[in-house]
Design an enzyme around this catalytic site. Structure first.
Site, PDB file in Angstrom:
ATOM      1  N   ARG A   1       0.814  -1.222   0.000  1.00  0.00           N
ATOM      2  CA  ARG A   1       0.000   0.000   0.000  1.00  0.00           C
ATOM      3  C   ARG A   1       0.845   1.269   0.000  1.00  0.00           C
ATOM      4  O   ARG A   1       0.344   2.346  -0.342  1.00  0.00           O
ATOM      5  CB  ARG A   1      -0.983  -0.037   1.172  1.00  0.00           C
ATOM      6  CG  ARG A   1      -2.165  -0.966   0.896  1.00  0.00           C
ATOM      7  CD  ARG A   1      -3.048  -1.112   2.108  1.00  0.00           C
ATOM      8  NE  ARG A   1      -2.623  -2.202   2.960  1.00  0.00           N
ATOM      9  CZ  ARG A   1      -2.791  -2.232   4.282  1.00  0.00           C
ATOM     10  NH1 ARG A   1      -3.348  -1.210   4.890  1.00  0.00           N
ATOM     11  NH2 ARG A   1      -2.393  -3.265   4.981  1.00  0.00           N
TER      12      ARG A   1
ATOM     13  N   GLU B   1       1.922  -6.004  13.473  1.00  0.00           N
ATOM     14  CA  GLU B   1       0.819  -6.067  14.445  1.00  0.00           C
ATOM     15  C   GLU B   1       0.260  -7.491  14.440  1.00  0.00           C
ATOM     16  O   GLU B   1      -0.188  -7.998  15.442  1.00  0.00           O
ATOM     17  CB  GLU B   1      -0.276  -5.056  14.077  1.00  0.00           C
ATOM     18  CG  GLU B   1      -1.275  -4.821  15.196  1.00  0.00           C
ATOM     19  CD  GLU B   1      -2.447  -3.945  14.791  1.00  0.00           C
ATOM     20  OE1 GLU B   1      -2.562  -3.585  13.614  1.00  0.00           O
ATOM     21  OE2 GLU B   1      -3.266  -3.643  15.676  1.00  0.00           O
TER      22      GLU B   1
HETATM   23  O1  LIG Z   1       3.758  -0.559  11.486  1.00  0.00           O
HETATM   24  P1  LIG Z   1       3.641  -2.013  11.206  1.00  0.00           P
HETATM   25  O2  LIG Z   1       3.184  -2.811  12.412  1.00  0.00           O
HETATM   26  O3  LIG Z   1       4.868  -2.592  10.599  1.00  0.00           O
HETATM   27  O4  LIG Z   1       2.444  -2.228  10.177  1.00  0.00           O
HETATM   28  C1  LIG Z   1       2.236  -1.416   9.068  1.00  0.00           C
HETATM   29  C2  LIG Z   1       2.305  -2.201   7.793  1.00  0.00           C
HETATM   30  O5  LIG Z   1       1.234  -3.143   7.726  1.00  0.00           O
HETATM   31  C3  LIG Z   1       0.489  -2.933   6.539  1.00  0.00           C
HETATM   32  O6  LIG Z   1       0.977  -3.688   5.488  1.00  0.00           O
HETATM   33  P2  LIG Z   1       0.695  -5.237   5.300  1.00  0.00           P
HETATM   34  O7  LIG Z   1       1.837  -6.008   5.866  1.00  0.00           O
HETATM   35  O8  LIG Z   1      -0.664  -5.553   5.827  1.00  0.00           O
HETATM   36  O9  LIG Z   1       0.799  -5.433   3.725  1.00  0.00           O
HETATM   37  P3  LIG Z   1       0.102  -4.752   2.445  1.00  0.00           P
HETATM   38  O10 LIG Z   1       0.503  -3.281   2.401  1.00  0.00           O
HETATM   39  O11 LIG Z   1       0.701  -5.498   1.319  1.00  0.00           O
HETATM   40  O12 LIG Z   1      -1.384  -4.904   2.558  1.00  0.00           O
HETATM   41  C4  LIG Z   1       0.683  -1.469   6.228  1.00  0.00           C
HETATM   42  O13 LIG Z   1       0.430  -1.163   4.870  1.00  0.00           O
HETATM   43  C5  LIG Z   1       2.112  -1.248   6.620  1.00  0.00           C
HETATM   44  O14 LIG Z   1       3.023  -1.603   5.580  1.00  0.00           O
HETATM   45  N1  LIG Z   2      -4.939  -2.227  11.842  1.00  0.00           N
HETATM   46  C1  LIG Z   2      -4.396  -2.199  10.622  1.00  0.00           C
HETATM   47  N2  LIG Z   2      -5.117  -1.802   9.555  1.00  0.00           N
HETATM   48  C2  LIG Z   2      -4.564  -1.776   8.308  1.00  0.00           C
HETATM   49  N3  LIG Z   2      -3.313  -2.129   8.062  1.00  0.00           N
HETATM   50  C3  LIG Z   2      -2.554  -2.521   9.097  1.00  0.00           C
HETATM   51  N4  LIG Z   2      -1.264  -2.905   9.164  1.00  0.00           N
HETATM   52  C4  LIG Z   2      -0.988  -3.202  10.459  1.00  0.00           C
HETATM   53  N5  LIG Z   2      -2.057  -3.010  11.234  1.00  0.00           N
HETATM   54  C5  LIG Z   2      -3.053  -2.587  10.414  1.00  0.00           C
END
Ligand SMILES: O=P(O)(O)OC[C@H]1O[C@H](OP(=O)(O)OP(=O)(O)O)[C@H](O)[C@@H]1O
Ligand SMILES: Nc1ncnc2[nH]cnc12
Length: 180
Positions: free
Chosen positions: A67, A104
């Site tokens: 994202r 998370e």
């Molecule tokens: O601060 P953090 O605990 O590290 O979490 C944040 C990350 O989690 C989500 O990505 P996700 O791993 O869900 O992957 P995506 O962007 O491919 O959906 C979000 O887009 C961040 O990259």
């Molecule tokens: N609560 C949340 N919503 C969307 N993206 C995330 N990445 C980590 N935690 C998330």
């Protein structure tokens, strides 16, 4: 913050929806797809993300998969900077470096190409959301290992209650449009 900026932020806030128990029980997932779908909030988000950096000299924006790619490339072009992807494991084809980090929900790994950064490059790290700060910290470690200088962090949304900022170096500014 100016009145019009805080009004704009409220508009964005209204375009992020909560999805309870995704991807696992107990997580409230912040879904930005309504904000992407509306052309007005799509462009507004780009403009608001640019504001804090528009007078800075920036060489590269590093966007975190996936994202972080959406607005990261736009932020880069708006700053006349390049874009480098920070990717999940086994996606990058050339020589790379890796770092493991906590999410998370679970653990993961991020990678960058060895030639993504030149010594002294001034880099902004962008992602849609900061939760625990694990991904942003990992991205910063990769950039520094390659000789880059992280000059700021850019997020649309920050889950303040998880205190992700505590993981990041205190002297580097963190710009989040919305804090929850
Ligand atoms: O601060 P953090 O605990 O590290 O979490 C944040 C990350 O989690 C989500 O990505 P996700 O791993 O869900 O992957 P995506 O962007 O491919 O959906 C979000 O887009 C961040 O990259
Ligand atoms: N609560 C949340 N919503 C969307 N993206 C995330 N990445 C980590 N935690 C998330």
């Amino acid at each position: 913050m100016t009145k019009s900026r805080s009004k704009d932020i409220e508009v964005l806030r209204g375009h992020i929806r909560d999805i309870p128990d995704f991807p696992q029980k107990g997580i409230v997932f912040k879904d930005i797809t309504p904000l992407l779908k509306d052309p007005e909030t799509l462009i507004l988000t780009s403009r608001l993300l640019l504001d804090p950096f528009k007078d800075e000299k920036v060489d590269l924006v590093a966007g975190i998969e996936s994202r972080g790619f959406i607005f990261g490339t736009r932020l880069a072009t708006d700053l006349n900077a390049g874009f480098v992807p920070v990717r999940k494991p086994n996606k990058l084809p050339a020589q790379k470096i890796s770092v493991e980090y906590d999410l998370e929900y679970g653990t993961d790994q991020l990678e960058m190409h060895r030639d993504a950064i030149s010594e002294g490059d001034r880099v902004i790290i962008h992602d849609d959301l900061m939760a625990t700060g694990g991904s942003a910290k990992a991205a910063a470690e990769l950039i520094k290992e390659l000789g880059g200088v992280v000059i700021g962090y850019s997020f649309i949304l920050e889950l303040g209650f998880l205190n992700g900022r505590a993981k990041l170096e205190r002297e580097i500014p963190v710009h989040s449009l919305i804090e929850i």
